[in-house]
Design a protein around this motif. Structure first.
Motif, PDB file in Angstrom:
ATOM      1  N   LEU A  21      42.895 -13.921  15.777  1.00 40.77           N
ATOM      2  CA  LEU A  21      44.450 -13.562  16.506  1.00 40.77           C
ATOM      3  C   LEU A  21      44.072 -11.814  17.177  1.00 40.77           C
ATOM      4  CD1 LEU A  21      45.444 -13.556  12.660  1.00 40.77           C
ATOM      5  CD2 LEU A  21      46.192 -15.118  14.321  1.00 40.77           C
ATOM      6  N   THR A  22      43.732 -11.200  16.981  1.00 40.43           N
ATOM      7  CA  THR A  22      43.229 -10.424  18.545  1.00 40.43           C
ATOM      8  C   THR A  22      42.903 -11.074  20.017  1.00 40.43           C
ATOM      9  OG1 THR A  22      42.133  -8.940  16.504  1.00 40.43           O
ATOM     10  CG2 THR A  22      41.505  -8.210  18.674  1.00 40.43           C
ATOM     11  N   GLN A  23      42.662 -11.983  19.840  1.00 45.64           N
ATOM     12  CA  GLN A  23      42.640 -12.997  21.017  1.00 45.64           C
ATOM     13  C   GLN A  23      43.933 -13.011  21.684  1.00 45.64           C
ATOM     14  OE1 GLN A  23      40.117 -15.905  20.879  1.00 45.64           O
ATOM     15  NE2 GLN A  23      38.533 -16.181  22.485  1.00 45.64           N
ATOM     16  N   GLY A  24      44.989 -13.201  20.553  1.00 46.75           N
ATOM     17  CA  GLY A  24      45.974 -14.028  20.522  1.00 46.75           C
ATOM     18  C   GLY A  24      47.153 -12.785  20.800  1.00 46.75           C
ATOM     19  N   GLY A  25      46.599 -11.545  20.739  1.00 46.62           N
ATOM     20  CA  GLY A  25      47.083 -10.201  20.887  1.00 46.62           C
ATOM     21  C   GLY A  25      47.605  -9.593  20.073  1.00 46.62           C
ATOM     22  N   HIS A  26      46.974  -9.632  18.849  1.00 44.79           N
ATOM     23  CA  HIS A  26      48.192  -9.273  17.912  1.00 44.79           C
ATOM     24  C   HIS A  26      47.110  -7.727  17.577  1.00 44.79           C
ATOM     25  CE1 HIS A  26      50.820 -12.712  17.256  1.00 44.79           C
ATOM     26  NE2 HIS A  26      50.195 -13.272  17.013  1.00 44.79           N
ATOM     27  N   GLU A  27      47.720  -7.121  16.305  1.00 39.62           N
ATOM     28  CA  GLU A  27      46.443  -5.913  15.669  1.00 39.62           C
ATOM     29  C   GLU A  27      46.502  -6.710  14.392  1.00 39.62           C
ATOM     30  OE1 GLU A  27      48.044  -1.523  13.963  1.00 39.62           O
ATOM     31  OE2 GLU A  27      48.529  -2.466  16.294  1.00 39.62           O
ATOM     32  N   VAL A  28      45.149  -6.472  13.650  1.00 42.33           N
ATOM     33  CA  VAL A  28      44.791  -6.995  12.832  1.00 42.33           C
ATOM     34  C   VAL A  28      44.253  -5.822  11.890  1.00 42.33           C
ATOM     35  CG1 VAL A  28      42.738  -8.156  11.882  1.00 42.33           C
ATOM     36  CG2 VAL A  28      44.358  -9.184  14.463  1.00 42.33           C
ATOM     37  N   THR A  29      44.520  -5.608  10.554  1.00 43.76           N
ATOM     38  CA  THR A  29      44.173  -4.736   9.584  1.00 43.76           C
ATOM     39  C   THR A  29      43.723  -5.771   8.494  1.00 43.76           C
ATOM     40  OG1 THR A  29      45.863  -3.444   9.980  1.00 43.76           O
ATOM     41  CG2 THR A  29      44.774  -3.141   7.644  1.00 43.76           C
ATOM     42  N   ALA A  30      42.799  -5.256   7.912  1.00 45.04           N
ATOM     43  CA  ALA A  30      41.781  -6.674   7.039  1.00 45.04           C
ATOM     44  C   ALA A  30      41.428  -6.338   5.672  1.00 45.04           C
ATOM     45  CB  ALA A  30      40.457  -7.523   7.550  1.00 45.04           C
ATOM     46  N   VAL A  31      41.393  -6.756   4.730  1.00 48.03           N
ATOM     47  CA  VAL A  31      41.203  -5.939   3.438  1.00 48.03           C
ATOM     48  C   VAL A  31      40.592  -7.381   2.524  1.00 48.03           C
ATOM     49  CG1 VAL A  31      42.470  -4.276   3.652  1.00 48.03           C
ATOM     50  CG2 VAL A  31      43.221  -6.814   2.755  1.00 48.03           C
ATOM     51  N   LEU A 111      45.105 -22.599  12.665  1.00 48.63           N
ATOM     52  CA  LEU A 111      45.778 -21.336  11.512  1.00 48.63           C
ATOM     53  C   LEU A 111      46.321 -20.337  13.140  1.00 48.63           C
ATOM     54  CD1 LEU A 111      45.804 -19.491   9.174  1.00 48.63           C
ATOM     55  CD2 LEU A 111      44.058 -18.617  10.238  1.00 48.63           C
ATOM     56  N   ALA A 112      46.026 -20.153  13.728  1.00 49.98           N
ATOM     57  CA  ALA A 112      47.242 -19.493  14.802  1.00 49.98           C
ATOM     58  C   ALA A 112      47.739 -19.454  15.125  1.00 49.98           C
ATOM     59  CB  ALA A 112      46.062 -18.861  16.207  1.00 49.98           C
ATOM     60  N   ARG A 113      48.841 -21.047  15.487  1.00 52.74           N
ATOM     61  CA  ARG A 113      49.575 -21.904  16.393  1.00 52.74           C
ATOM     62  C   ARG A 113      50.855 -21.503  14.513  1.00 52.74           C
ATOM     63  NH1 ARG A 113      47.162 -27.411  18.524  1.00 52.74           N
ATOM     64  NH2 ARG A 113      47.189 -26.538  20.349  1.00 52.74           N
ATOM     65  N   ARG A 114      49.726 -21.463  13.209  1.00 49.01           N
ATOM     66  CA  ARG A 114      50.406 -21.926  12.083  1.00 49.01           C
ATOM     67  C   ARG A 114      51.279 -20.140  12.366  1.00 49.01           C
ATOM     68  NH1 ARG A 114      49.382 -25.279   7.147  1.00 49.01           N
ATOM     69  NH2 ARG A 114      49.155 -27.700   8.208  1.00 49.01           N
ATOM     70  N   VAL A 115      50.462 -19.177  12.231  1.00 46.26           N
ATOM     71  CA  VAL A 115      50.781 -17.899  12.220  1.00 46.26           C
ATOM     72  C   VAL A 115      52.368 -17.657  13.960  1.00 46.26           C
ATOM     73  CG1 VAL A 115      50.039 -15.886  13.752  1.00 46.26           C
ATOM     74  CG2 VAL A 115      48.530 -16.555  12.111  1.00 46.26           C
ATOM     75  N   GLU A 116      52.052 -18.050  14.462  1.00 44.20           N
ATOM     76  CA  GLU A 116      53.162 -18.324  15.800  1.00 44.20           C
ATOM     77  C   GLU A 116      54.512 -18.414  15.174  1.00 44.20           C
ATOM     78  OE1 GLU A 116      52.307 -16.097  17.919  1.00 44.20           O
ATOM     79  OE2 GLU A 116      50.683 -15.648  17.616  1.00 44.20           O
ATOM     80  N   ALA A 117      54.339 -19.732  14.433  1.00 42.44           N
ATOM     81  CA  ALA A 117      55.421 -20.178  14.064  1.00 42.44           C
ATOM     82  C   ALA A 117      55.978 -19.439  13.047  1.00 42.44           C
ATOM     83  CB  ALA A 117      54.926 -21.749  13.733  1.00 42.44           C
TER      84      ALA A 117
END
Length: 124
Positions: A21-31, A111-117
């Motif tokens: 997701l970071t590669q796709g330009g998103h800012e990620v918080t992981a817990v 997963l990346a495609r579903r996130v975008e959708a």
């Protein structure tokens, strides 16, 4: 792009999804658990939550229900990620309020495609 929360007790999954997701330009918080996920939603004002169903403390389904019950987070897009793939499990995920459901193992590209959708549907 979007601020995405990843909540999964498996560090390898958090790292893999976060990297993609970071590669796709998103800012990620992981817990790593459900209680941390709820806190992160409040602290980071995320645009989408990726929740594993089986987490210690509070399940992804319970986090999903809690987010849907709060007027401030009721419209937050939620994607469940889980190893549980039986029809009843999928139905329970959608009944809890999930916008999408993806089973492990999954393709990081899918997963990346579903996130975008999900993000695209939410922005309409």
């Amino acid at each position: 792009m979007a601020r995405v929360l990843i909540a999964d007790d498996d560090a390898d999954i958090r790292e893999l999804v976060g990297f993609k997701l970071t590669q796709g330009g998103h800012e990620v918080t992981a817990v790593e658990d459900g209680l941390q996920a709820l806190q992160a939603v409040q602290d980071h004002k995320v645009d989408l939550a990726l929740l594993d169903i089986r987490m210690p403390g509070m399940s992804g389904l319970d986090v999903c229900r809690t987010l849907r019950a709060d007027p401030e987070t009721a419209a937050l897009p939620i994607l469940l990620i889980t190893a549980r793939s039986q029809e009843g499990d999928v139905e329970a995920g959608f009944a809890a309020g999930a916008d999408d459901y993806i089973t492990k193992p999954f393709s990081p590209r899918e997963l990346a495609r579903r996130v975008e959708a999900v993000l695209a549907r939410a922005s309409r």
